[in-house]
Structure formats: structure tokens, C-alpha cells
Design an enzyme around this catalytic site. Structure first.
Site, PDB file in Angstrom:
ATOM      1  N   GLU A   1      49.099  41.900  47.647  1.00 55.70           N
ATOM      2  CA  GLU A   1      50.010  41.389  48.130  1.00 55.70           C
ATOM      3  C   GLU A   1      51.003  41.002  47.045  1.00 55.70           C
ATOM      4  O   GLU A   1      51.524  39.725  47.197  1.00 55.70           O
ATOM      5  CB  GLU A   1      49.587  39.981  48.889  1.00 55.70           C
ATOM      6  CG  GLU A   1      48.468  40.319  49.588  1.00 55.70           C
ATOM      7  CD  GLU A   1      48.052  39.107  50.622  1.00 55.70           C
ATOM      8  OE1 GLU A   1      48.182  37.948  50.035  1.00 55.70           O
ATOM      9  OE2 GLU A   1      47.684  39.275  51.818  1.00 55.70           O
TER      10      GLU A   1
ATOM     11  N   ASP B   1      39.913  39.890  55.805  1.00 53.89           N
ATOM     12  CA  ASP B   1      40.357  38.773  55.166  1.00 53.89           C
ATOM     13  C   ASP B   1      39.935  37.329  55.987  1.00 53.89           C
ATOM     14  O   ASP B   1      40.591  37.010  56.832  1.00 53.89           O
ATOM     15  CB  ASP B   1      41.813  38.754  55.524  1.00 53.89           C
ATOM     16  CG  ASP B   1      42.488  37.403  54.719  1.00 53.89           C
ATOM     17  OD1 ASP B   1      41.732  36.859  53.920  1.00 53.89           O
ATOM     18  OD2 ASP B   1      43.791  37.372  54.738  1.00 53.89           O
TER      19      ASP B   1
ATOM     20  N   GLU C   1      41.997  28.297  57.262  1.00 57.34           N
ATOM     21  CA  GLU C   1      43.119  29.401  57.586  1.00 57.34           C
ATOM     22  C   GLU C   1      43.183  29.823  58.798  1.00 57.34           C
ATOM     23  O   GLU C   1      44.140  29.992  59.694  1.00 57.34           O
ATOM     24  CB  GLU C   1      43.364  30.153  56.328  1.00 57.34           C
ATOM     25  CG  GLU C   1      44.467  31.204  56.656  1.00 57.34           C
ATOM     26  CD  GLU C   1      44.957  32.078  55.852  1.00 57.34           C
ATOM     27  OE1 GLU C   1      44.020  32.417  54.631  1.00 57.34           O
ATOM     28  OE2 GLU C   1      45.740  32.856  55.720  1.00 57.34           O
TER      29      GLU C   1
HETATM   30  O1  GCW Z   1      44.206  35.169  53.515  1.00 58.50           O
HETATM   31  C1  GCW Z   1      45.404  35.636  52.848  1.00 58.50           C
HETATM   32  C2  GCW Z   1      46.222  34.426  52.651  1.00 58.50           C
HETATM   33  C3  GCW Z   1      47.062  34.279  51.648  1.00 58.50           C
HETATM   34  C4  GCW Z   1      46.181  34.285  50.361  1.00 58.50           C
HETATM   35  C5  GCW Z   1      45.420  35.747  50.516  1.00 58.50           C
HETATM   36  C6  GCW Z   1      44.707  35.875  49.242  1.00 58.50           C
HETATM   37  C7  GCW Z   1      46.753  33.211  48.241  1.00 58.50           C
HETATM   38  O2  GCW Z   1      46.932  34.611  53.899  1.00 58.50           O
HETATM   39  O3  GCW Z   1      47.774  33.027  51.662  1.00 58.50           O
HETATM   40  O4  GCW Z   1      46.985  34.127  49.226  1.00 58.50           O
HETATM   41  O5  GCW Z   1      44.730  35.785  51.740  1.00 58.50           O
HETATM   42  O6  GCW Z   1      43.335  35.519  49.336  1.00 58.50           O
HETATM   43  O7  GCW Z   1      44.960  36.169  48.105  1.00 58.50           O
END
Ligand code: GCW
Length: 689
Positions: free
Chosen positions: A266, A339, A367
Site C-alpha cells: 500500500e 483483509d 474496521e
Molecule cells: O485493512 C487495511 C486498512 C489500512 C491498514 C492496512 C494494513 C494500517 O484499511 O488502514 O493500514 O489494512 O493492514 O496495513
């Protein structure tokens, strides 16, 4: 006599149930009976153990308890033995954990039988996604307890210290022994002298409670902070920079735990920026930490927009590196391959990397599961993952066993949970979100515990009338039947309910953009990478719905060991909970219930909403047994929860109906909202955080 009795009775009736803020967590029961503690040594950790017993004793009044640090082969690591006379352990921390267990048994009405209890994982770590400015990424419980912005951001106050102490105690009471103090999207600033000074202050408070301090580091720190031309892990200057930094850290923070790294993920920098591998990067840091006993937790959360299936990528990138990591590197793998979705199959990396230490990463902060607005108990989700059989070493090769050292020789074992903690009075935003922090600690200690047992303990500790209080008698009458049993049932169903009203049958990642709270199956703004849109995941069209990961599709099934690969590949043998994760199926496909896929989807969404309605009713009935403050706060969150579950159902059914062109079965409540309205409003706008 009678007058006294009626005065007492009057007192009980007139007294409103005490308000509780929830700040005391699961540690709200204080004993008042005297106890005599005989302890063989003297140290900060042992003093805490003695004090906890003296302040929390709920056993026989005047009893003697012996705390003995004495080697015993059946006790491992910081495990302990509870005996008729007290606690025995190999380490001081073992004594402390034994004491907390002893008190927990008293408070939850379990007999104090002779037992040995050893931790499943050596390292049981909270990951805080806290930023230096005090914000918390994916935090729903207020700002950071460690960091704040502004001019006085690095000043350590008495209030800070007091809070960190409470935090340390809460963690120790459930066996958590590590904290990563900052976000994996790390600022290089965290390694600066000024920030390290604050880290040291925090570490000093956590240490007596057995909690090691860790930091997330940005891979390009040598360039960004140290001014070097490169952060190439094979460059001698880079290596030296890290060695010097690690030395500086250990001179300030003895027993420092190590680093957590999000690299080439990311947009974060990583070794691949310099043409190196994850192993090159992780090993370089591991070598610097090795002389001090530190470890590297290297995340496997990687995916690129070019690849046609995000779910395959961590495995594709990390499997070729199996065996190439130092023994003080642990690869940190999210429970599912995409995720932290409400439901995913387990990540195929578990059990597959046989020559590398692998640790699960769970997300405690909700989340994708209603944040701090919705009551969702996550233990069942984690239990489902930990108990999943990978078959990698034959039947019984569960995710738990493939990560806790019982299947593979791992030098280090660990488990991480992304914390849901903030400055809110009740720490977690929702009173019931505390149960998820609690559950993570308990499962990290014993990865075979059932969700039912964890919920039972937590409810007793969190809501039981304190028997030492004067008004206890009246409050406790019928408590088990009226509160414990129904609330436990509600908690145990809550995750499945969330899956039902959000993403049943293997659907995933159809959230509103960015904030991930409400529904957004339509979310696909122009120009955004496709793997950040919802249609990428649900693939709905007039012919059907679901992501084809079979051999004819992306072939993600191949990453699972047989018999799973074949089982997942065939819709008739694929567990229905993962159906649309692995398959793109026609709307009229016959599901196990006999209903068509479309009807089954309608039915599941509706069931989810009804489940939440039931939770409201359950909670309304517990009013006489809970203090007014917590009762009211949970009740109002449940109202919102119900409303939003309804919105999820309406949004998803009306949106998918555009493709299926089939009617919603007549025995199911019609949607009450319009699709156009739902697409216009962004649920998050009315979110209180
Ligand atoms: O789930 C996603 C989240 C991000 C997060 C990323 C990760 C910290 O939306 O906010 O960043 O994963 O786990 O690195």
C-alpha cells in the site's frame, strides 16, 4: 431485626444502580477479604502479584497463598502451576499470570483446581495503529493513549503515566506481553531521539507487567531520518545505520522487543524499491537486532493492482522465500488472504511456510465489523480461523498448530492483534468491544479456548454484581438466567449476524469506500485501481455473482493443500460459507437449503437484520441487572446497529437485484429504503467518530 432488614431493603430499592463508565474493564471486582501472601522473592513484578492478591482476594478469608519461583519441567515459558497452596512458576511473570488466573477463577466462580497452564505463543502482541499526531488509523475509541499532537506532544504527564499503568495491568491480566506502540504505516520520526525518549518512558511502565515494547519502522528511515543516499538493505551504510539505531534503542530500553515492518505494501517503501527481496530487508534488520535478542515481525500483507486476484498475492510473493529468513524473523500473516473481512477462509500461507516462523495477525479493532457502533464479538471468527485445518502435515494441521510451534520447529512463536484502544472512558468505544480485547488476550494465551468459555468469563467479570457490595443480593437474584445466558447467546451469534446482514455466503469487501463502515457494493469511482472497488470482489452481472477462484478462474484454490483445493474448487463440496469467495454462480443456482442463490441471499440478509432486532430485545430485558450508564449506552448503540443492519440489507439486495432481476421472496420483509437514497447518503457522515 425486622427494622434493620427493611432499612436495608429500602436502601437497595432507593439506590439507583451505580453508574459505571466501563473504565475498569474486566477488573472491576475488588475483593475485601484478608489474605496472607508468602512470596519467595522481591521484585517489581512480584510486588504487583502480591498487591493484586491483597486487593482482589475473593477466596477463603484469612487464607495463606504461597508464590514460589521454582523450576518445573512441565511449566513452559511464563506458564504457571496453580496448587492448593498458591502459584508456582519458572519465572516471576509466570507467578503474576498465575495470580491473575487464580483471581479470575474466584471472580467467575470456577474451582481452584490444581493445574498447569502454559502459553500457546511466546509473544502475544498488541499492534497499535497510532500515529505520532495522536490519531489512530482505524481507531474508533478516541485518540491515542500514547501519542498526541501539539506543542506538548512529547511531555510525559502524570495522567499519561497513570493511564499507561492501567493499560499495562489490563494486558498483563489476560497474558498479553507485547505492545507495538505505533502504526505500521510508520512515521520515520518514531526513531528520532525525542520520540525514543517518550518510548522509553512508556516501556519503563510496561516492563514490570511483562510487556515488551516494540516499534513499527519505516523501511526508508535511513534516508528519511538519517539523511543517507539510500536505504538499500545490502548497502553497508544502511546496515550500519540500523545497527547504530538498534544500539541506541537498547541503551534506552532494555528488553526492547523488536520491529514490526509493513514493506512494499500500500505504497510503503521496502526492499523491492532497491531490487531486493523481503528476505533481504527482514534479515538485515534481524541481524542488527540479534545481539540483543530482538525480533522482526515482517508483514505479508502485500498486493498489487496489476495482479488479477488479490487473494493469491501474499502466497505467491512469500512462498518462494520460505527458508530464507533468519530465525529471529516472524512473518506476520492476516487471518484471511484479503483483509480482515467479516468472513474469509484462512490464509493459505498458514502451514505452507514450513521453514519460516509464521504468526497470525488478527484485527481487534472492528474496521470491517461495525467499528464501535455495532456489537460484534470476534472470538468466534478467530476460533474459526485457528481451528481451520490446513492439512499441510496431514489432518489436524490446524492454523493454531501450524503457528504455535507444535507442528513446526519455530525458534519464536507469536500472535498479534490490532488494538481497539483509545482515550474513550471505556477504552474501546463500545462496552462490548472490550470483550474483543479480552478475547484476543485469552486466545493468545490458550489458542484452544472456546468462544463460549471466553464470553462466559468476560460477562461475569464485566457485568456480575459485585458480591461484596451491599446491594448485591437483590441484583444477583436470577442474574445467571436473566443476564449471563441471554447475553452470552447474543455475543456468540453476533459475528454470524454481521456476516448475514453484510456479506453472506462468501461475499467480501463490498464496503463503502475508505471508511469501511456501511454498504457500498456499487463503490467504483472513476480512475481508482480496480482492486479498491467493490465490483472487483462481487463480480455481479446478469448471469450471476461471486469471484471465480477455481481452477478455471484465478486458481487461488491451488494454494490450499488437498483435500481443500479440490473441495473449494467444486461448488457442491465448497462450504457454503465460502461459496461466493471461490465461485461465480448463476442467480438460480440451487443452494443447500433448496432455495436459489438469489433467494438464499435475500433470506440471509433478512436473517441478519432479525438477529440484531433480537439482540435489542435481549438487551432491553437486562435493564434491572446492569448499571444505568452502561445499560443506556449499549441500548443506544444497538438502536443504531439495528438501523444500519437494515441499511446493509436494503442496499445490497436492491443493488444486486438490478443484476438478478428476480423478486425478493414474499415471506421476507421488503426493503424500507430506496437504492438511490442509499447510494447518496454515506453512512459514515452520521457516524459519531
Ligand atoms: O485493512 C487495511 C486498512 C489500512 C491498514 C492496512 C494494513 C494500517 O484499511 O488502514 O493500514 O489494512 O493492514 O496495513
Amino acid at each position: 431485626m425486622r427494622t434493620i432488614a427493611s432499612i436495608v431493603l429500602l436502601f437497595c430499592i432507593a439506590q439507583p444502580a451505580n453508574a459505571e463508565t466501563g473504565h475498569e474493564l474486566w477488573l472491576r471486582i475488588h475483593g475485601v477479604d484478608p489474605v496472607k501472601v508468602i512470596c519467595s522473592g522481591n521484585s517489581p513484578t512480584l510486588s504487583i502479584a502480591v498487591r493484586e492478591l491483597e486487593q482482589g482476594w475473593g477466596g477463603e478469608a484469612g487464607a495463606s497463598v504461597v508464590l514460589a519461583v521454582k523450576p518445573d519441567k512441565s511449566i513452559k515459558g511464563d506458564g504457571y502451576r496453580l496448587t492448593a497452596s498458591g502459584v508456582q512458576a519458572n519465572t516471576e511473570l509466570g507467578i503474576l499470570y498465575g495470580v491473575y488466573e487464580m483471581l479470575r477463577r474466584q471472580q467467575t466462580g470456577q474451582p481452584n483446581r490444581e493445574t498447569v497452564s502454559n502459553p500457546s505463543y511466546e509473544r502475544r502482541v498488541l499492534n497499535h495503529w497510532d500515529n505520532p499526531d495522536g490519531s489512530v488509523e482505524r481507531g474508533y475509541a478516541g485518540r491515542s493513549i500514547f501519542w498526541r499532537g501539539g506543542d506538548d506532544s512529547l511531555v510525559v504527564t502524570e495522567k499519561d503515566r497513570a493511564l499507561w499503568l492501567e493499560y499495562a495491568r489490563a494486558n498483563a491480566s489476560i497474558g498479553i506481553n507485547g505492545s507495538v506502540l505505533n502504526n505500521v504505516n510508520a512515521s520515520p520520526q518514531i526513531l528520532s531521539k525525542q520520540y525514543l525518549a517518550r518510548v522509553k518512558e512508556i516501556a519503563d511502565i510496561l516492563r514490570p507487567y511483562g510487556i515488551k515494547t516494540y516499534l513499527s519502522v519505516k523501511f526508508s528511515s535511513p534516508s528519511l531520518l538519517g539523511g543517507l543516499k539510500t536505504s538499500d538493505p545490502l548497502d553497508p551504510q544502511t546496515v550500519q545505520w540500523w545497527e547504530a539505531k538498534v544500539k541506541e534503542i537498547y541503551s534506552l530500553i532494555p528488553g526492547f522487543g523488536g520491529f514490526l515492518v509493513k514493506a512494499n505494501s500500500e505504497g510503503q517503501p521496502g526492499p523491492q524499491d532497491y531490487g531486493r527481496t523481503h528476505a533481504d530487508g527482514a534479515n538485515m534488520m534481524a541481524d542488527a537486532l540479534k545481539p540483543y535478542g530482538g525480533i522482526v515481525m515482517w508483514r505479508a500483507f502485500v498486493y498489487r493492482s496489476e495482479d488479477k486476484d488479490r487473494a493469491r498475492q501474499a502466497y505467491s510473493e512469500f512462498m518462494p522465500l520460505d527458508g530464507k529468513f533468519r530465525d529471529n524473523v516472524i512473518i506476520q500473516v492476516k487471518n484471511g488472504p484479503v483483509d480482515f473481512q467479516p468472513r474469509e477462509p484462512f490464509s493459505p500461507l498458514f502451514g505452507a511456510m514450513k521453514k519460516t516462523s509464521v504468526m497470525p495477525e488478527l484485527q481487534i479493532t472492528q474496521e470491517y465489523l461495525g467499528q464501535s457502533m455495532q456489537l460484534v464479538f470476534l472470538a468466534p471468527m478467530w476460533e474459526e480461523c485457528l481451528k481451520s485445518d490446513t492439512y499441510q502435515e496431514g489432518p489436524g494441521s490446524t492454523v493454531a498448530r501450524s503457528t504455535d510451534g507444535s507442528l513446526f520447529q519455530q525458534k519464536h512463536t507469536a500472535i498479534a492483534g490490532v488494538a481497539n484502544i483509545g482515550l474513550d472512558a471505556n477504552w474501546c468505544g463500545h462496552h462490548f468491544a472490550q470483550a474483543n480485547w479480552y478475547a484476543f488476550g485469552r486466545l493468545a494465551w490458550n489458542n484452544g479456548l472456546s468462544s463460549e468459555k471466553i464470553a462466559d468469563e468476560w460477562i461475569r467479570l464485566t457485568f456480575a454484581p459485585n458480591e461484596k457490595e451491599p446491594a448485591a443480593e437483590s441484583k444477583s437474584a436470577g442474574w445467571v438466567g436473566s443476564l449471563l445466558i441471554p447475553v452470552k447467546e447474543m455475543m456468540l451469534q453476533s459475528r454470524e449476524a454481521a456476516v448475514n446482514y453484510m456479506m453472506p455466503l462468501g461475499l467480501h469487501h463490498i464496503f463503502a469506500g475508505n471508511h469501511h463502515y456501511g454498504p457500498g457494493p456499487w463503490f467504483a469511482p472513476k480512475g481508482i485501481r480496480s482492486d479498491w472497488t467493490s465490483p472487483y470482489y462481487h463480480q455481479a452481472d446478469k448471469d450471476g455473482i461471486g469471484f471465480d477462484r477455481t481452477r478455471r478462474g484465478s486458481n487461488a484454490v491451488i494454494q490450499y493443500h488437498e483435500p481443500l483445493a479440490s473441495q473449494f474448487n467444486d461448488p457442491t463440496t465448497c462450504p457454503e460459507i465460502y461459496l461466493l469467495w471461490f465461485h461465480h454462480l448463476p442467480w438460480t443456482y440451487k443452494t443447500k437449503s433448496g432455495r436459489t442463490l438469489w433467494d438464499e441471499l435475500c433470506y440471509r440478509y433478512d436473517t441478519g437484520v432479525q438477529q440484531v432486532r433480537r439482540f435489542q430485545k435481549i438487551w432491553d430485558r437486562v435493564e434491572p441487572h446492569v448499571d444505568a450508564q452502561r445499560f443506556g449506552e449499549v441500548q443506544s448503540k444497538l438502536r443504531r446497529h439495528y438501523r444500519d443492519a437494515q441499511i446493509w440489507k436494503d442496499a445490497c439486495l436492491l443493488y444486486f437485484q438490478q443484476f438478478s432481476r428476480l423478486p425478493i421472496p414474499y415471506d421476507i420483509e421488503r426493503p424500507v429504503n430506496d437504492l438511490e437514497d442509499l447510494m447518496r447518503i454515506d453512512l459514515k457522515l452520521s457516524h459519531h467518530n
